[in-house]
Design a protein around this motif. Structure first.
Motif, PDB file in Angstrom:
ATOM      1  N   VAL A  88     -73.533-108.049 -40.942  1.00 25.03           N
ATOM      2  CA  VAL A  88     -74.154-106.961 -40.180  1.00 25.03           C
ATOM      3  C   VAL A  88     -75.234-106.280 -41.003  1.00 25.03           C
ATOM      4  CG1 VAL A  88     -73.731-104.729 -39.075  1.00 25.03           C
ATOM      5  CG2 VAL A  88     -72.099-106.595 -38.769  1.00 25.03           C
ATOM      6  N   ALA A  89     -74.954-106.063 -42.292  1.00 26.16           N
ATOM      7  CA  ALA A  89     -75.923-105.383 -43.157  1.00 26.16           C
ATOM      8  C   ALA A  89     -77.124-106.260 -43.461  1.00 26.16           C
ATOM      9  CB  ALA A  89     -75.244-104.954 -44.460  1.00 26.16           C
ATOM     10  N   GLY A  90     -76.929-107.589 -43.467  1.00 26.37           N
ATOM     11  CA  GLY A  90     -78.057-108.484 -43.712  1.00 26.37           C
ATOM     12  C   GLY A  90     -78.637-108.393 -45.098  1.00 26.37           C
ATOM     13  N   GLY A  91     -77.801-108.035 -46.092  1.00 26.49           N
ATOM     14  CA  GLY A  91     -78.288-107.970 -47.469  1.00 26.49           C
ATOM     15  C   GLY A  91     -79.035-106.712 -47.814  1.00 26.49           C
ATOM     16  N   ARG A  92     -79.103-105.760 -46.914  1.00 27.82           N
ATOM     17  CA  ARG A  92     -79.844-104.521 -47.171  1.00 27.82           C
ATOM     18  C   ARG A  92     -79.023-103.485 -47.935  1.00 27.82           C
ATOM     19  NH1 ARG A  92     -80.983-105.859 -41.837  1.00 27.82           N
ATOM     20  NH2 ARG A  92     -79.383-104.407 -41.117  1.00 27.82           N
ATOM     21  N   VAL A  93     -77.691-103.683 -48.009  1.00 28.68           N
ATOM     22  CA  VAL A  93     -76.806-102.727 -48.690  1.00 28.68           C
ATOM     23  C   VAL A  93     -76.195-103.427 -49.899  1.00 28.68           C
ATOM     24  CG1 VAL A  93     -74.805-101.214 -48.440  1.00 28.68           C
ATOM     25  CG2 VAL A  93     -76.292-101.631 -46.479  1.00 28.68           C
ATOM     26  N   PRO A  94     -76.166-102.773 -51.073  1.00 25.98           N
ATOM     27  CA  PRO A  94     -75.546-103.395 -52.259  1.00 25.98           C
ATOM     28  C   PRO A  94     -74.081-103.749 -52.014  1.00 25.98           C
ATOM     29  CG  PRO A  94     -76.830-101.465 -52.871  1.00 25.98           C
ATOM     30  CD  PRO A  94     -76.774-101.485 -51.385  1.00 25.98           C
ATOM     31  N   ARG A  95     -73.612-104.824 -52.684  1.00 26.98           N
ATOM     32  CA  ARG A  95     -72.248-105.303 -52.472  1.00 26.98           C
ATOM     33  C   ARG A  95     -71.209-104.229 -52.771  1.00 26.98           C
ATOM     34  NH1 ARG A  95     -70.843-110.697 -52.660  1.00 26.98           N
ATOM     35  NH2 ARG A  95     -69.084-110.173 -54.021  1.00 26.98           N
ATOM     36  N   THR A  96     -71.392-103.520 -53.874  1.00 28.98           N
ATOM     37  CA  THR A  96     -70.400-102.510 -54.266  1.00 28.98           C
ATOM     38  C   THR A  96     -70.300-101.396 -53.239  1.00 28.98           C
ATOM     39  OG1 THR A  96     -70.855-102.987 -56.603  1.00 28.98           O
ATOM     40  CG2 THR A  96     -69.694-100.941 -56.106  1.00 28.98           C
ATOM     41  N   LEU A  97     -71.453-100.899 -52.799  1.00 29.00           N
ATOM     42  CA  LEU A  97     -71.457 -99.827 -51.802  1.00 29.00           C
ATOM     43  C   LEU A  97     -70.864-100.314 -50.484  1.00 29.00           C
ATOM     44  CD1 LEU A  97     -72.229 -96.999 -50.885  1.00 29.00           C
ATOM     45  CD2 LEU A  97     -74.542 -97.852 -50.390  1.00 29.00           C
ATOM     46  N   LEU A  98     -71.205-101.541 -50.095  1.00 31.91           N
ATOM     47  CA  LEU A  98     -70.695-102.080 -48.839  1.00 31.91           C
ATOM     48  C   LEU A  98     -69.180-102.245 -48.888  1.00 31.91           C
ATOM     49  CD1 LEU A  98     -71.725-103.067 -46.099  1.00 31.91           C
ATOM     50  CD2 LEU A  98     -71.802-105.378 -47.062  1.00 31.91           C
ATOM     51  N   LEU A  99     -68.665-102.702 -50.019  1.00 33.54           N
ATOM     52  CA  LEU A  99     -67.215-102.856 -50.155  1.00 33.54           C
ATOM     53  C   LEU A  99     -66.523-101.494 -50.136  1.00 33.54           C
ATOM     54  CD1 LEU A  99     -64.880-104.788 -50.493  1.00 33.54           C
ATOM     55  CD2 LEU A  99     -65.250-104.766 -52.958  1.00 33.54           C
ATOM     56  N   CYS A 100     -67.132-100.494 -50.736  1.00 28.73           N
ATOM     57  CA  CYS A 100     -66.563 -99.141 -50.674  1.00 28.73           C
ATOM     58  C   CYS A 100     -66.478 -98.642 -49.233  1.00 28.73           C
ATOM     59  CB  CYS A 100     -67.412 -98.180 -51.511  1.00 28.73           C
ATOM     60  SG  CYS A 100     -67.299 -98.434 -53.297  1.00 28.73           S
ATOM     61  N   LEU A 101     -67.503 -98.915 -48.441  1.00 29.55           N
ATOM     62  CA  LEU A 101     -67.483 -98.509 -47.040  1.00 29.55           C
ATOM     63  C   LEU A 101     -66.373 -99.223 -46.274  1.00 29.55           C
ATOM     64  CD1 LEU A 101     -71.323 -98.439 -46.282  1.00 29.55           C
ATOM     65  CD2 LEU A 101     -69.801 -96.495 -46.719  1.00 29.55           C
ATOM     66  N   VAL A 102     -66.176-100.523 -46.571  1.00 29.52           N
ATOM     67  CA  VAL A 102     -65.101-101.272 -45.920  1.00 29.52           C
ATOM     68  C   VAL A 102     -63.747-100.670 -46.261  1.00 29.52           C
ATOM     69  CG1 VAL A 102     -63.920-103.496 -45.845  1.00 29.52           C
ATOM     70  CG2 VAL A 102     -66.418-103.406 -45.759  1.00 29.52           C
ATOM     71  N   TYR A 103     -63.545-100.324 -47.537  1.00 32.01           N
ATOM     72  CA  TYR A 103     -62.276 -99.714 -47.952  1.00 32.01           C
ATOM     73  C   TYR A 103     -62.077 -98.366 -47.266  1.00 32.01           C
ATOM     74  CZ  TYR A 103     -60.285-102.795 -51.481  1.00 32.01           C
ATOM     75  OH  TYR A 103     -59.655-103.829 -52.110  1.00 32.01           O
ATOM     76  N   LEU A 104     -63.129 -97.590 -47.134  1.00 32.86           N
ATOM     77  CA  LEU A 104     -63.008 -96.293 -46.465  1.00 32.86           C
ATOM     78  C   LEU A 104     -62.608 -96.468 -45.006  1.00 32.86           C
ATOM     79  CD1 LEU A 104     -66.067 -94.314 -47.920  1.00 32.86           C
ATOM     80  CD2 LEU A 104     -63.636 -93.978 -48.415  1.00 32.86           C
TER      81      LEU A 104
END
Length: 358
Positions: free
Chosen positions: A55-71
């Motif tokens: 969904v992000a298409g590489g526009r969001v850093p992996r670490t930040l994206l994983l934090c959002l998933v955990y939240l």
């Protein structure tokens, strides 16, 4: 030299190293178990992370994206606890308070709900259940005591509730390193075999863990909805127990069914037959339609080996051994299958067509 055979010395040295390694594993068994639970937890989060990456298409850093998933996951869990946690806790407290009364043999005959056809057998059935309760209480006490010790031990290790998600977070971030390692391993000696084994193990654990999560969720929703509509006492609590026991193949659903029917029966619920019909119908749907669709063929373990693994796992590692026994047996089966496949490739001579291609 010194009359020592070199081959014998190598065998003794290898055996000593294996024994020392096994002893080291035994010493750090708790840490290894936590790591394994973190790996299994990663398989639950990773599909959501992959979906978020698409969904992000590489526009969001992996670490930040994983934090959002955990939240998001933590938020969904907190929402479920907020909606149903108080009700389940109240039902658990009420059941604990009423349990001595429900199991009282003196009033069992009067409270036992029976259809009109079985009314002449009320005294005999009540006597049978009374003897069963009185005879099984002494045998059940050690089991209850062991559960109490296990809960105390778990309460002393609640730090793992924080450690496991953190380890899982780090594992998901380093998933690409695992892929690179597999690519590099394939060009080494026996690399193709071990690469196929690790790929098969990854697919097996992924399928098994996600299938268990979906089966437990389906059980929770189906039992909670139907038992609540049927006004079965302690419906949400019994549904939660059934969902938790769903992770134990074969024996878990049987224990859950016995617990639901037993609580309804001793509570004086008048439509126990409908509960039995519902559970029977749901088990047919779950075991012969939903579970085969979710589980891959690699997780297919014969029922007799499942029961053996559950008993052996409980003896070796308690509750953790029960949960890990089936994936261990499935992984062992997959390893043997890969050995046979690679042995067949090595021993099969190339055909004339293959020789012309080379």
């Amino acid at each position: 030299m010194f009359g020592i055979d070199a081959r014998t010395a190598r065998v003794v040295w290898t055996a000593a190293l294996v024994i020392a390694g096994l002893y080291g594993v035994f010493l750090v068994r708790t840490t290894l178990l936590v790591m394994l639970i973190a790996v299994l937890f990663s398989y639950l989060i990773y599909p959501l992370f992959v979906l978020a990456q698409r969904v992000a298409g590489g526009r969001v850093p992996r670490t930040l994206l994983l934090c959002l998933v955990y939240l998001v996951v933590v938020g969904l869990v907190a929402l479920a606890v907020g909606l149903f946690g108080n009700t389940v806790a109240e039902q658990a407290t009420a059941l604990a308070q009423q349990l001595p009364t429900l199991l009282d043999p003196a009033t069992l005959e009067r409270r036992l709900p029976l259809p009109h056809l079985l009314e002449p057998l009320r005294a005999r059935l009540a006597a049978f259940l009374r003897d069963l309760l009185q005879g099984g209480s002494a045998e059940a006490m050690p089991f209850v005591r062991n559960i109490g010790y296990g809960l105390v031990h778990l309460a002393g290790n609640l730090i793992y509730v924080v450690v496991v998600p953190i380890l899982s977070f780090l594992m998901i971030l380093q998933a690409h390193v695992f892929d690179e390692l597999l690519v590099a391993m394939r060009h080494r000696r026996n690399g193709a075999f071990w690469t196929d084994v690790l790929h098969g193990l990854n697919a097996l654990l992924s399928s098994y863990v996600r299938a268990l999560a979906l089966l437990s969720l389906a059980t929770l929703l189906a039992y909670g909805l139907v038992l609540s509509l049927m006004r079965v006492p302690f419906a949400l609590l019994l549904a939660g127990v059934a969902a938790v026991l769903e992770v134990i193949p074969v024996l878990g659903p049987l224990v859950a069914a016995a617990a639901i029917v037993g609580v309804a029966l001793f509570s004086g619920y008048e439509h126990v037959g409908w509960i039995i019909l519902f559970i029977g119908g749901y088990r047919v749907f779950q075991d012969y339609m939903l579970s085969p669709w979710l589980m891959s063929e690699g997780v297919d373990v014969p029922p007799i080996l499942v029961v053996f693994g559950l008993l052996a796992g409980e003896e070796l590692a308690g509750v953790a051994g029960i949960f890990l026994s089936v994936p261990f047996l499935a992984a062992l089966r997959m390893f043997v299958v890969q050995m046979r496949l690679h042995r067949t490739k090595v021993t099969t001579p190339p055909t004339s067509g293959d020789a012309n291609v080379l």
